[in-house]
Design a protein around this motif. Structure first.
Motif: not given
Length: 161
Positions: A11-24, A30-43
């Motif tokens: 969650d912290h890794a995702l927040l750091a990324l979307v705070q820089r660019n929420n259009q990613t 998913a590649e950058q945090v080591g989760l599946s795309e569906s897990a990222v969307l769910r989180r």
């Protein structure tokens, strides 16, 4: 009172990324945090649902839309009854120049962040909001010369660099 939300390292890794660019795209997140795309969307949905992600916004450079002057103002009130605080809150919420405002402790009661077209616009604002209000005891103006660090700027650099 706001309850805190339990966040893990993903969650912290995702927040750091979307705070820089929420259009990613979720695929890249998913590649950058080591989760599946569906897990990222769910989180991300959960972070929005719980209010951790409060808004998805566009960050606009004020100077490019005719508002190059950034001013912070420390405002002290004569009285702080609920009615007088509510009245001042309504007044500053109604002003487009006010980009952010905080009710604070310490030597001032409020800290305001303003974006204006120039000093003439600030003079008009100060007359209408501070000078004409008998409950404003004092205000101190701090004019920003340039932005040095901003969380909303992806590189952590001034928007003028």
């Amino acid at each position: 009172m706001t309850n805190s939300v339990s966040l893990d390292r993903f969650d912290h890794a995702l927040l750091a990324l979307v705070q820089r660019n929420n259009q990613t795209p979720a695929r890249i997140l998913a590649e950058q945090v080591g989760l599946s795309e569906s897990a990222v969307l769910r989180r991300l949905r959960q972070l929005r649902r719980t209010g951790v992600i409060a808004a998805d916004i566009a960050v606009v450079r004020p100077a490019l839309i005719g508002l190059p002057l950034t001013v912070h103002v420390l405002v002290s009130l004569e009285r702080e009854s609920a009615a007088e605080l509510d009245a001042f809150n309504r007044k500053i919420r109604s002003r487009s120049e006010v980009r952010q405002a905080w009710y604070v402790t310490g030597e001032a009661d409020f800290v305001l962040h303003l974006q204006l077209s120039g000093m003439e616009a600030y003079d008009t604002f100060a007359r209408e909001v501070f000078h004409d209000d008998p409950n404003v005891k004092a205000f101190r103006t701090i004019v920003a010369m340039r932005e040095v660090v901003s969380q909303v700027n992806a590189r952590g650099l001034s928007t003028s660099e």
